[in-house]
Every structure is written in C-alpha cells, then in structure tokens.
Design an enzyme around this catalytic site. Structure first.
Site, short mmCIF file in Angstrom:
data_model
loop_
_atom_site.label_atom_id
_atom_site.label_comp_id
_atom_site.label_asym_id
_atom_site.label_seq_id
_atom_site.Cartn_x
_atom_site.Cartn_y
_atom_site.Cartn_z
CG HIS A 179 -46.45 70.32 -15.23
ND1 HIS A 179 -46.41 69.02 -14.81
CD2 HIS A 179 -46.63 71.06 -14.09
CE1 HIS A 179 -46.55 68.96 -13.49
NE2 HIS A 179 -46.70 70.19 -13.03
CB SER B 217 -47.72 72.17 -10.47
OG SER B 217 -47.64 70.77 -10.35
CG HIS C 123 -41.90 61.54 -16.06
ND1 HIS C 123 -41.12 61.79 -14.96
CD2 HIS C 123 -43.15 61.97 -15.73
CE1 HIS C 123 -41.86 62.35 -14.02
NE2 HIS C 123 -43.09 62.47 -14.46
NE ARG D 153 -48.29 59.77 -12.33
CZ ARG D 153 -47.86 61.01 -12.58
NH1 ARG D 153 -48.35 62.03 -11.89
NH2 ARG D 153 -46.95 61.24 -13.51
CG ASP E 27 -50.64 64.08 -18.59
OD1 ASP E 27 -51.54 64.10 -17.74
OD2 ASP E 27 -49.60 64.75 -18.51
C1 LIG Z 1 -42.15 65.16 -20.16
C2 LIG Z 1 -41.01 65.79 -20.93
C3 LIG Z 1 -41.22 67.31 -20.99
C4 LIG Z 1 -39.70 65.49 -20.21
O1 LIG Z 1 -38.69 66.24 -20.84
P1 LIG Z 1 -37.16 65.89 -20.63
O2 LIG Z 1 -36.89 65.56 -19.21
O3 LIG Z 1 -36.39 67.01 -21.24
O4 LIG Z 1 -37.04 64.56 -21.49
P2 LIG Z 1 -35.74 63.95 -22.14
O5 LIG Z 1 -34.53 64.21 -21.33
O6 LIG Z 1 -36.05 62.54 -22.49
O7 LIG Z 1 -35.62 64.82 -23.49
C5 LIG Z 1 -34.56 64.58 -24.39
C6 LIG Z 1 -35.05 64.95 -25.79
O8 LIG Z 1 -36.10 64.05 -26.16
C7 LIG Z 1 -37.25 64.78 -26.53
N1 LIG Z 1 -38.45 64.09 -26.08
C8 LIG Z 1 -38.76 63.67 -24.83
N2 LIG Z 1 -40.00 63.15 -24.81
C9 LIG Z 1 -40.48 63.25 -26.07
C10 LIG Z 1 -41.71 62.92 -26.66
N3 LIG Z 1 -42.72 62.40 -25.97
N4 LIG Z 1 -41.86 63.17 -27.99
C11 LIG Z 1 -40.86 63.71 -28.70
N5 LIG Z 1 -39.67 64.07 -28.19
C12 LIG Z 1 -39.49 63.84 -26.89
C13 LIG Z 1 -37.11 66.09 -25.77
O9 LIG Z 1 -37.94 67.10 -26.36
C14 LIG Z 1 -35.64 66.36 -25.88
O10 LIG Z 1 -35.39 66.84 -27.18
P3 LIG Z 1 -34.29 68.02 -27.42
O11 LIG Z 1 -33.00 67.49 -26.88
O12 LIG Z 1 -34.30 68.21 -28.90
O13 LIG Z 1 -34.79 69.21 -26.66
C15 LIG Z 1 -40.93 65.21 -22.38
O14 LIG Z 1 -40.79 63.81 -22.30
C16 LIG Z 1 -42.13 65.57 -23.21
O15 LIG Z 1 -42.15 66.64 -23.83
N6 LIG Z 1 -43.19 64.68 -23.26
C17 LIG Z 1 -44.40 64.98 -23.97
C18 LIG Z 1 -45.27 65.91 -23.14
C19 LIG Z 1 -45.87 65.19 -21.93
O16 LIG Z 1 -46.40 64.11 -22.07
N7 LIG Z 1 -45.79 65.83 -20.77
C20 LIG Z 1 -46.39 65.30 -19.56
C21 LIG Z 1 -45.38 64.86 -18.59
S1 LIG Z 1 -46.12 64.06 -17.21
#
Ligand SMILES: CC(C)(COP(=O)(O)OP(=O)(O)OC[C@H]1O[C@@H](n2cnc3c(N)ncnc32)[C@H](O)[C@@H]1OP(=O)(O)O)[C@@H](O)C(=O)NCCC(=O)NCCS
Length: 475
Positions: A310, A280, A356, A365, A411
C-alpha cells in the site's frame, strides 16, 4: 480570477454531465458541481445544513431499495481479498477501473481546473479539496482562505507528543514515529470526552468534525518534527502563518522552493482519497464504526498505509529506481531496464509502482505528476528513467501473464519529484502520504457519524464451510 476560471470550466462540465445523465449524480455526490454565491465561509454550518437531507436520502434508500441486490458474491471474491465485492458506503470519492478517481464527481484534471490555487494557474490547494470532499461543493477562494485560516488557528502539538516520539530510537521507521505521535495526540480527543459525558447519537458528528480538523491541522507539525528529528538533527522550523496548508508543510520540512510548494499542494491533493476499499481508508472506516474517535481510527489506517503493498510503495519505488542507477547507470538502455525488471521479478519481488487492486489503466494521479515533471523538471535524470519504465514495465508485466493491471500507479512517480527538490529520504515518503490521506479519511468519518452508519461486521466462513456449501450447490 480563479473563481471566474472555475465557473467557466464548471459551465462546460455541467452541460457535458447533463447530457450524460450527470456522472456526478451517478456517484451520489452532494450537490456537487455548484459554485456558491453566498459569502458563507463556515464549513461547520455548511455541513450542518447538508446533514438532514443526506440522512433522509439514506433512509429512503434503505426503506425503498433495501432488498435490491448489488451483485453476486463468488468463492473467488472471498478467497481473493474481496476484490470487486461491493460492500462499503463511501461518499467522498469513487474509483472507476479505467478512468481513475473522482472526488465528489470531479476527476483530477477537473479538480485542477476548478479548485482554487495559490496562483491563477497553480495546483489546487488541499484545503479546497477538503471542502469539496466534505460538502460536495466547489469552494470559492474566500471559503478556502477561511478554511486555511481555521486550520492554522488549530495547528498545535502538545509537549507530551514530542516527548512520546523522543522516547523512540531515531532508527524507528518514520511511519512508526508518525503513528505514535497520532496516538499521543489522541488524549485530546473531543469525541472521546463527549462520549464519556453521554453525548446523544444525533450529535456524534460534531466532536468528530472538531477532532478531524484538529488532527488535520496538527499533522504538518507532527510530520515535519519526525522528518527534522531523523534527518536534520532535530532542528525544527516554525510555521509560516502566511502560507497555506501544503506550502507551510513544505516550509516546515525545510523546502521553500516555490516549485516544491506547488508540488506539495498537488501531492497532498491527489493522495487524499481513493474510495473506501483500499487498506488505509477501509481500516479507518472499520475502526471508526466501533465509535473509536478520529485519532484512533486514523492511527489504525496509518498502520495499513505503512505496508509495502500500500503506502510504503512510494518509498520502494525510489529505492528501486536508485538501485537501477547503481546497477546500470543513469543512461540505462531499454534493454538493460528490461533485464533489470526480470531480475527483480525472478528474485520473487514485485515491481513497485505498477499494478493496482482496482485500476486497469494508467493512474491519473501518475499522469498529473508526469505533467508536473514535464513542466518543471523535464531533464531530471531519474524522471527520464521513470519515463523509460513506462515504456518497458507494462510489456514485461503483461508477459508475466498474471498481472491484471500492468500500468503505473500513483507511487511510480511521486518519489522522483520529491527527490528532485531535495526531499530524498525515501523512507520518509509514506508519512507525506499519511498527512494527505487524513483529509480523505476524516471527511468520510464525519459523514459516517452524521449518517449514523452502523458497526461494520461482515460474515466470515471457514474453508470447510465453503467446501460444504459448494457441494450443496453442485448437488
Ligand atoms: C498493488 C498490488 C498489491 C495489487 O495487487 P493485486 O490486486 O493482487 O494485483 P493482481 O490481481 O494484478 O495480482 C495478480 C498477480 O500479479 C502479481 N503482480 C501484480 N502487480 C505486480 C507487480 N507490480 N510486479 C510483480 N507482480 C505483480 C501479484 O503479486 C499476483 O501474483 P500472485 O498471483 O503470484 O500472488 C500489486 O499490483 C503490487 O504488488 N504492485 C506493486 C506494489 C505497489 O506499487 N503498490 C502500490 C499500489 S497503489
């Protein structure tokens, strides 16, 4: 009283930071950690005074260090969503992977100590954080009150905005209705009008400041209208002119429990800003670099915030926790939770509220919301589940083997707190996030214009380009 408390805490912080070559200075904060002795309460004048020295600072950086490298760009970074690639200037906050966010050099616990609250030991007022983000200075109680008053005087929503939202079906997602309202508000942009009249570049920040305060002030009316339209048969509640920004927003939504008012102040404060690279903030910064006004820029940010990876994650968390309860009951055991988490992962979904893009430890947070829960709702059954999740999810995500950060993010907690006080409509939660995020985004947009930051235009390449480049490097 709050000010006295703030001063003593600041004295401690100052001496600690002085010993550590000041963390505040290292984040480039603007005269951060100062309490003002003057009775100055005009935010506009405060910013105006700061601008020349900050412009000078930027000019010096460019002329003296313009060619200094800030890191290497790897193929992984380009293919991996630019993770770890330093590429943006963002003055209002800085995120440390282990420690979490600092607003102008101050951590969340420090902000809770030094920013004025509605009560002596209460949560910080978001207006105080807005002042801090914009000036780098901890505001006095008087300054915060003056800003509260200023925002109240600007709070208005033209009729056409209501009519625009009313044209959407009630079933439209709350974020769609909210963003549509922001776009409808854009017709009043002072920046756009000034630009059309040929305002000089040196003055761009002034109508940006005006638009930003107007927008921040209008959002609680707009957001509460969306809420009451969808969930309360359209019966709206008038503003209470004696309340601060966060409390009045809660009041207009229909929640007057003093603890809920405190929660809203805390919620808005901690969701404002998370440095510049998140979807954002980065979107707003990018769009605004084309000299799109704050309404256009913020509306584009909201469209990114509405994505499930997000800002929509807070909606997903509560829905997911409720699905746990449906499946396993409120007294779910650790073993049952573990199984449910694996079931979620095996069906190709993420566990919402964990992980994250930058953070590598528990999000502060999350921690401050947990403290709020321990203080105000320790026996809430859903809070009990959130606590159990903290014990189980990180192990499971670590076992999965690919998750870089198995710890909870912001979150993971917010939904159960809101739900406890009756704001149970999870689909609406991202709108609250949006109201808060506007404060951080607009603060930076004002500085973008004050510093004259250029159009953002990074270079992109094709896979073929990367393949050929790698061949050249290898030979
Ligand atoms: C926040 C988020 C998008 C960050 O993504 P990122 O920077 O790509 O995270 P990573 O580098 O750790 O991801 C590596 C792998 O782990 C997975 N992973 C990361 N967090 C995960 C979670 N909470 N549950 C399941 N799998 C997860 C990713 O989907 C990715 O899988 P892939 O290689 O098959 O695509 C991710 O952690 C997520 O999807 N979290 C859940 C949604 C969420 O809470 N979002 C709010 C963020 S403030």
């Amino acid at each position: 009283m709050v000010l006295m408390r703030g001063i003593s805490v600041l004295t401690k912080i100052r001496s600690r930071l002085a010993n550590q070559a000041t963390a505040a200075a290292s984040v480039g904060s603007v005269r951060s950690l100062q309490i003002l002795s003057s009775s100055e309460t005009d935010l506009y004048s405060e910013i105006k005074e700061l601008i020349p020295e900050q412009q000078e600072r930027l000019k010096k950086l460019k002329s003296e260090h313009g060619k200094v490298q800030l890191g290497n760009i790897t193929v992984d970074m380009v293919l991996g969503g630019m993770r770890g690639m330093t590429g943006l200037l963002w003055e209002t906050s800085l995120l440390d992977p282990d420690e979490g966010i600092r607003f102008r050099g101050l951590s969340i616990p420090e902000c809770q100590k030094v920013l004025p609250g509605a009560h002596p030991e209460g949560e910080p007022l978001p207006e105080g954080l807005l002042w801090l983000l914009l000036t780098g200075k901890v505001p006095s109680k008087n300054q915060v009150e003056a800003l509260s008053k200023e925002l109240r005087s600007r709070a208005a929503l033209p009729d056409h905005v209501y009519r625009t939202i009313d044209a959407l079906p009630l079933t439209a997602h709350p974020m769609t209705q909210f963003t549509t309202g922001v776009m409808a508000l854009q017709v009043q942009s002072k920046f756009q009008k000034a630009y059309e009249k040929g305002i000089s570049k040196a003055k761009f920040w002034e109508p940006t400041f005006e638009d930003s305060l107007d927008l921040i002030a209008a959002l609680p009316i707009l957001a509460s209208y969306v809420y009451r339209r969808i969930y309360k048969d359209g019966s709206t509640i008038s503003a209470n002119k004696s309340l601060d920004y966060g409390a009045n927003f809660s009041h207009m939504l229909g929640f007057d429990d003093p603890k809920m008012l405190e929660l809203m102040r805390l919620y808005i404060t901690i969701h404002t800003d998370h440095e510049g690279g998140n979807v954002s903030a980065h979107t707003a910064h990018l769009v605004s670099s084309a000299l799109s006004d704050p309404y256009l820029s913020f509306a584009s940010a909201l469209n990114g915030l509405a994505g499930p990876l997000h800002g929509l994650a807070n909606q997903e968390v509560l829905l997911w926790i409720k699905s746990v309860v449906e499946d396993c009951g409120e007294n779910v055991s650790t073993e049952q939770l573990r199984e449910y988490i694996w079931k979620t992962l095996n069906s190709g979904k993420v566990v919402p509220g964990f992980g994250h893009g930058v953070l590598r430890k528990t999000d502060p947070r999350y921690s401050c919301q947990r403290e709020f829960a321990l203080k105000h709702l320790p026996d809430d059954p859903l809070f009990q589940i959130v606590s159990k999740l903290y014990d189980v999810v990180p192990d499971v995500l670590t076992e999965l083997g690919k998750v870089k950060n198995p710890w909870p993010n912001v979150d993971a907690h917010s939904g159960v707190l809101l739900n406890h006080f009756g704001l149970s409509e999870a689909r609406y939660y991202t709108v609250l996030f949006g109201v808060s995020r506007c404060i951080g985004i607009c603060s930076q947009l004002i500085w973008d214009r004050a510093l004259g930051l250029p159009l953002e235009r990074p270079k992109s390449v094709t896979m073929e380009w990367i393949e050929n480049h790698c061949k050249k490097v290898a030979s």
